[in-house]
Design a protein around this motif. Structure first.
Motif, PDB file in Angstrom:
ATOM      1  N   ILE A  31      -9.094  17.679 -43.457  1.00  0.00           N
ATOM      2  CA  ILE A  31      -9.385  17.261 -42.075  1.00  0.00           C
ATOM      3  C   ILE A  31      -9.315  18.481 -41.164  1.00  0.00           C
ATOM      4  O   ILE A  31      -8.342  19.242 -41.182  1.00  0.00           O
ATOM      5  CB  ILE A  31      -8.383  16.198 -41.620  1.00  0.00           C
ATOM      6  CG1 ILE A  31      -8.527  14.946 -42.490  1.00  0.00           C
ATOM      7  CG2 ILE A  31      -8.579  15.845 -40.146  1.00  0.00           C
ATOM      8  CD1 ILE A  31      -7.498  13.880 -42.201  1.00  0.00           C
ATOM      9  N   ALA A  32     -10.353  18.662 -40.363  1.00  0.00           N
ATOM     10  CA  ALA A  32     -10.387  19.803 -39.445  1.00  0.00           C
ATOM     11  C   ALA A  32      -9.557  19.498 -38.206  1.00  0.00           C
ATOM     12  O   ALA A  32      -9.515  18.356 -37.738  1.00  0.00           O
ATOM     13  CB  ALA A  32     -11.830  20.097 -39.043  1.00  0.00           C
ATOM     14  N   PRO A  33      -8.887  20.494 -37.662  1.00  0.00           N
ATOM     15  CA  PRO A  33      -8.152  20.280 -36.404  1.00  0.00           C
ATOM     16  C   PRO A  33      -9.127  20.004 -35.269  1.00  0.00           C
ATOM     17  O   PRO A  33     -10.320  20.302 -35.371  1.00  0.00           O
ATOM     18  CB  PRO A  33      -7.401  21.601 -36.212  1.00  0.00           C
ATOM     19  CG  PRO A  33      -8.181  22.608 -36.970  1.00  0.00           C
ATOM     20  CD  PRO A  33      -8.760  21.878 -38.144  1.00  0.00           C
ATOM     21  N   PRO A  34      -8.657  19.444 -34.165  1.00  0.00           N
ATOM     22  CA  PRO A  34      -9.550  19.124 -33.046  1.00  0.00           C
ATOM     23  C   PRO A  34     -10.050  20.373 -32.340  1.00  0.00           C
ATOM     24  O   PRO A  34      -9.510  21.478 -32.537  1.00  0.00           O
ATOM     25  CB  PRO A  34      -8.664  18.289 -32.121  1.00  0.00           C
ATOM     26  CG  PRO A  34      -7.280  18.742 -32.423  1.00  0.00           C
ATOM     27  CD  PRO A  34      -7.260  19.074 -33.883  1.00  0.00           C
ATOM     28  N   SER A  35     -11.075  20.200 -31.521  1.00  0.00           N
ATOM     29  CA  SER A  35     -11.584  21.271 -30.666  1.00  0.00           C
ATOM     30  C   SER A  35     -11.247  20.898 -29.232  1.00  0.00           C
ATOM     31  O   SER A  35     -11.914  20.063 -28.615  1.00  0.00           O
ATOM     32  CB  SER A  35     -13.096  21.429 -30.843  1.00  0.00           C
ATOM     33  OG  SER A  35     -13.601  22.428 -29.979  1.00  0.00           O
ATOM     34  N   LEU A  57     -12.940  17.220 -28.868  1.00  0.00           N
ATOM     35  CA  LEU A  57     -13.567  16.583 -30.022  1.00  0.00           C
ATOM     36  C   LEU A  57     -12.520  16.361 -31.112  1.00  0.00           C
ATOM     37  O   LEU A  57     -11.765  17.278 -31.466  1.00  0.00           O
ATOM     38  CB  LEU A  57     -14.700  17.459 -30.568  1.00  0.00           C
ATOM     39  CG  LEU A  57     -15.868  17.722 -29.607  1.00  0.00           C
ATOM     40  CD1 LEU A  57     -16.883  18.657 -30.258  1.00  0.00           C
ATOM     41  CD2 LEU A  57     -16.528  16.423 -29.167  1.00  0.00           C
ATOM     42  N   GLU A  58     -12.447  15.131 -31.604  1.00  0.00           N
ATOM     43  CA  GLU A  58     -11.593  14.762 -32.743  1.00  0.00           C
ATOM     44  C   GLU A  58     -10.099  14.850 -32.435  1.00  0.00           C
ATOM     45  O   GLU A  58      -9.285  14.997 -33.342  1.00  0.00           O
ATOM     46  CB  GLU A  58     -11.917  15.634 -33.976  1.00  0.00           C
ATOM     47  CG  GLU A  58     -13.367  15.616 -34.402  1.00  0.00           C
ATOM     48  CD  GLU A  58     -13.869  14.218 -34.757  1.00  0.00           C
ATOM     49  OE1 GLU A  58     -13.055  13.397 -35.204  1.00  0.00           O
ATOM     50  OE2 GLU A  58     -15.071  13.964 -34.562  1.00  0.00           O
ATOM     51  N   GLY A  59      -9.717  14.756 -31.198  1.00  0.00           N
ATOM     52  CA  GLY A  59      -8.296  14.752 -30.881  1.00  0.00           C
ATOM     53  C   GLY A  59      -7.703  13.352 -30.960  1.00  0.00           C
ATOM     54  O   GLY A  59      -8.386  12.363 -30.683  1.00  0.00           O
ATOM     55  N   GLY A  99      -4.208  19.277 -37.632  1.00  0.00           N
ATOM     56  CA  GLY A  99      -3.539  20.352 -36.919  1.00  0.00           C
ATOM     57  C   GLY A  99      -3.697  20.230 -35.419  1.00  0.00           C
ATOM     58  O   GLY A  99      -4.027  19.167 -34.888  1.00  0.00           O
ATOM     59  N   SER A 100      -3.511  21.352 -34.730  1.00  0.00           N
ATOM     60  CA  SER A 100      -3.562  21.379 -33.266  1.00  0.00           C
ATOM     61  C   SER A 100      -4.495  22.472 -32.780  1.00  0.00           C
ATOM     62  O   SER A 100      -4.767  23.451 -33.496  1.00  0.00           O
ATOM     63  CB  SER A 100      -2.163  21.605 -32.686  1.00  0.00           C
ATOM     64  OG  SER A 100      -1.291  20.555 -33.032  1.00  0.00           O
ATOM     65  N   ASN A 101      -4.954  22.302 -31.531  1.00  0.00           N
ATOM     66  CA  ASN A 101      -5.813  23.301 -30.906  1.00  0.00           C
ATOM     67  C   ASN A 101      -5.532  23.280 -29.400  1.00  0.00           C
ATOM     68  O   ASN A 101      -5.212  22.236 -28.833  1.00  0.00           O
ATOM     69  CB  ASN A 101      -7.282  22.994 -31.187  1.00  0.00           C
ATOM     70  CG  ASN A 101      -8.210  24.081 -30.679  1.00  0.00           C
ATOM     71  OD1 ASN A 101      -9.041  23.835 -29.820  1.00  0.00           O
ATOM     72  ND2 ASN A 101      -8.089  25.299 -31.203  1.00  0.00           N
TER      73      ASN A 101
END
Length: 284
Positions: A31-35, A57-59, A99-101
């Motif tokens: 799973i990719a972290p959010p943007s 995106l995706e948070g 993860g986090s961004n």
């Protein structure tokens, strides 16, 4: 022999499940972290208030730090009001299972402009103002037109005893504090006249004076006998050319007050006394 085949079948089934499980696990993508990203808008009415719009995106969860050392939020789209103007570094941290961004922007807010307690102080029309004679002579010629208040005489030959005395007043409701007054006044070749601003907590009564006898306080005052040439021909700030004992300020408790602009005398300037840009501001 039967036991052998039974155990073999169990072992085969277990191996098949294991192979399928491994195969599925190897095929899943991480799973990719959010943007993280956001925009903001400063309130037009309250320039210390900011509304933040989350465009991440995706948070899944969000943590805001508004940069003033006090404000944080876990809302997706928060509104925050700063206590003072300045430029603040606002950080949004977006998090999901991957993860986090973070996203950071500089946000500039300004202290609210001081508010003029006088309504329609530029005399755009006659709204908010009550035009009034302040003595029984009814000799004052009072009008609001062309963006100014003009106070003159109906009968310039009436003399003392028949002198003009009129003006305009309005009610203001204020918080406790010290307030400063000013207005622009034009007195062209004036003689034997005065102009004053009074503040009191009782409503002015038609054909009666509005002064200390009714509990009012003068905040601005000029006249041709005390001010002399300073008021004979003058155009500008009355506070800058004030001849009275007041400095143009008054300290008030919270409540409703009446601000009365008065002018009187027996020889008004030609065209009357012209008043504009009346102001009452809270002072630091």
């Amino acid at each position: 022999m039967r036991i052998f085949f039974k155990n073999f079948r169990i072992l085969s089934a277990a191996l098949l499940v294991a192979l399928v499980t491994v195969s599925c696990t190897e095929d899943e993508e991480p799973i990719a972290p959010p943007s993280a990203s956001f925009s903001f808008e400063v309130d037009a009415t309250n320039p210390l208030s900011v509304t933040f719009t989350n465009t991440t995106l995706e948070g899944e969860t969000f943590a805001w730090d508004f940069g003033d050392g006090a404000g944080t939020s876990a809302e997706e789209n928060p509104t925050y009001t700063y206590s003072a103007g300045g430029t603040y570094s606002v950080k949004l941290t977006a998090t999901n299972e991957g993860g986090s961004n973070e996203a950071t922007k500089e946000v500039t807010v300004k202290d609210a402009e001081p508010q003029n307690q006088i309504k329609n102080g530029t005399f755009d029309d006659d709204s908010e103002w009550t035009l009034q004679q302040f003595n029984v002579n009814a000799n004052a010629d009072i009008s609001i037109a062309s963006g100014v208040l003009t106070i003159g005489e109906v009968n310039p030959d009436a003399g003392w005893g028949g002198e003009a005395h009129g003006g305009a007043w309005q009610a203001v409701t204020v918080e406790a504090g010290t307030y400063g007054f000013d207005l622009d006044i034009t007195t062209d070749a004036a003689d034997e006249f005065w102009a004053e601003v009074w503040v009191g907590d009782t409503e002015p009564v038609a054909d009666q004076d509005y002064n200390a006898e009714v509990g009012a306080t003068v905040v601005l005052a000029v006249n041709t006998w005390d001010c002399g040439d300073a008021q004979a021909t003058y155009s500008g700030s009355l506070r800058d050319n004030n001849c009275g004992s007041s400095d143009g300020t008054i300290t008030l408790t919270a409540g409703t007050y009446y601000v009365a602009i008065r002018a009187g005398g027996i020889t008004f300037p030609a065209g009357g006394v012209v008043i504009d840009n009346v102001s009452m501001f809270a002072e630091d």
